[in-house]
Design a protein around this motif. Structure first.
Motif, PDB file in Angstrom:
ATOM      1  N   VAL A  97       0.860  -1.175   0.000  1.00  0.00           N
ATOM      2  CA  VAL A  97       0.000   0.000   0.000  1.00  0.00           C
ATOM      3  C   VAL A  97       0.900   1.229   0.000  1.00  0.00           C
ATOM      4  CG1 VAL A  97      -1.726   1.312   1.316  1.00  0.00           C
ATOM      5  CG2 VAL A  97      -1.872  -1.189   1.207  1.00  0.00           C
ATOM      6  N   ARG A  98       0.542   2.201  -0.830  1.00  0.00           N
ATOM      7  CA  ARG A  98       1.327   3.442  -0.863  1.00  0.00           C
ATOM      8  C   ARG A  98       1.533   3.950   0.558  1.00  0.00           C
ATOM      9  NH1 ARG A  98      -1.811   7.504  -4.518  1.00  0.00           N
ATOM     10  NH2 ARG A  98      -1.399   8.687  -2.641  1.00  0.00           N
ATOM     11  N   PRO A  99       2.756   4.347   0.893  1.00  0.00           N
ATOM     12  CA  PRO A  99       3.045   4.777   2.274  1.00  0.00           C
ATOM     13  C   PRO A  99       2.115   5.878   2.785  1.00  0.00           C
ATOM     14  CG  PRO A  99       5.084   4.424   1.099  1.00  0.00           C
ATOM     15  CD  PRO A  99       3.969   4.286   0.089  1.00  0.00           C
ATOM     16  N   ASP A 100       1.728   6.818   1.945  1.00  0.00           N
ATOM     17  CA  ASP A 100       0.868   7.910   2.405  1.00  0.00           C
ATOM     18  C   ASP A 100      -0.576   7.469   2.621  1.00  0.00           C
ATOM     19  OD1 ASP A 100       0.751   7.668  -0.472  1.00  0.00           O
ATOM     20  OD2 ASP A 100      -0.242   9.620  -0.565  1.00  0.00           O
ATOM     21  N   LEU A 101      -0.927   6.251   2.207  1.00  0.00           N
ATOM     22  CA  LEU A 101      -2.286   5.739   2.385  1.00  0.00           C
ATOM     23  C   LEU A 101      -2.369   4.613   3.401  1.00  0.00           C
ATOM     24  CD1 LEU A 101      -3.474   5.717  -1.345  1.00  0.00           C
ATOM     25  CD2 LEU A 101      -3.973   7.425   0.425  1.00  0.00           C
ATOM     26  N   GLN A 102      -1.248   4.242   3.983  1.00  0.00           N
ATOM     27  CA  GLN A 102      -1.246   3.157   4.970  1.00  0.00           C
ATOM     28  C   GLN A 102      -2.002   3.589   6.219  1.00  0.00           C
ATOM     29  OE1 GLN A 102       2.843   1.894   5.441  1.00  0.00           O
ATOM     30  NE2 GLN A 102       2.945   1.195   3.320  1.00  0.00           N
ATOM     31  N   GLY A 103      -2.616   2.603   6.857  1.00  0.00           N
ATOM     32  CA  GLY A 103      -3.379   2.879   8.075  1.00  0.00           C
ATOM     33  C   GLY A 103      -4.827   3.254   7.817  1.00  0.00           C
ATOM     34  N   HIS A 104      -5.274   3.120   6.553  1.00  0.00           N
ATOM     35  CA  HIS A 104      -6.651   3.476   6.203  1.00  0.00           C
ATOM     36  C   HIS A 104      -7.467   2.273   5.742  1.00  0.00           C
ATOM     37  CE1 HIS A 104      -5.786   7.731   6.641  1.00  0.00           C
ATOM     38  NE2 HIS A 104      -4.689   7.548   5.916  1.00  0.00           N
ATOM     39  N   GLY A 105      -6.961   1.069   6.000  1.00  0.00           N
ATOM     40  CA  GLY A 105      -7.720  -0.135   5.690  1.00  0.00           C
ATOM     41  C   GLY A 105      -7.485  -0.736   4.317  1.00  0.00           C
TER      42      GLY A 105
END
Length: 177
Positions: A97-105
């Motif tokens: 997952v793109r690092p800036d989008l991690q943590g969003h499911g």
């Protein structure tokens, strides 16, 4: 309210897909992601692996699942079916997952899509490996994957940093009697 992103199977990657996958893979690696390489790894080697993976998808040897545009993915995962005596199972790999989008499911969306694709392919089980010393083993365990073993020092990140590989299994279809 924001809707949950969806993942789609890509069987015929568009032109530029290997470059886009390589770019994602490099970004995830440089952010410390556990996807076959470590920060500072030569980009041409990562891009070569991306080319091989896309070639496997085009040849039908692997399935690519993407969140976002295949030409600029927000995340990917691959399901590779076994052959011969392992044709009943598949391997899940390179969940990124793109690092800036991690943590969003998005990782969960991709993992769920991999399970759905494995089921659609008629596979009975999926396997995967997760690098120790990261949050990944707990990520998979918390999503219903069964830890089946640990390969001590299964990857060597540097001369002084060897990590275990945690091996996971997920049953898809229970065989009949």
């Amino acid at each position: 309210m924001t809707s949950r992103p969806t993942a789609g199977v890509v069987t015929d990657p568009p032109p530029g897909a290997a470059h886009a996958l390589g770019t994602l893979w490099i970004a995830v690696t440089e952010a410390g992601g556990a996807v076959d390489f470590v920060p500072g790894w030569p980009e041409h080697e990562i891009r070569a692996q991306a080319e091989e993976l896309i070639a496997a998808v085009r040849a039908g040897r692997s399935r690519m699942i993407v969140v976002g545009d295949p030409s600029d993915p927000d995340g990917t995962v691959f399901v590779t079916p076994g052959t011969g005596i392992t044709a009943h199972r598949g391997e899940v790999g390179r969940l990124m997952v793109r690092p800036d989008l991690q943590g969003h499911g998005l990782g969960t969306v991709l993992l769920d899509a991999a399970v759905a694709e494995g089921t659609a392919m008629g596979l009975e089980q999926l396997t995967l490996g997760a690098r120790g010393g990261t949050s990944l083993p707990e990520f998979y365990r918390s999503r219903g994957w069964e830890l089946t073993g640990v390969l001590p020092n299964g990857v060597r990140l540097s001369a002084g940093d060897a990590r275990d590989v945690h091996l996971f299994h997920r049953a898809l279809v229970r065989p009949g009697p």
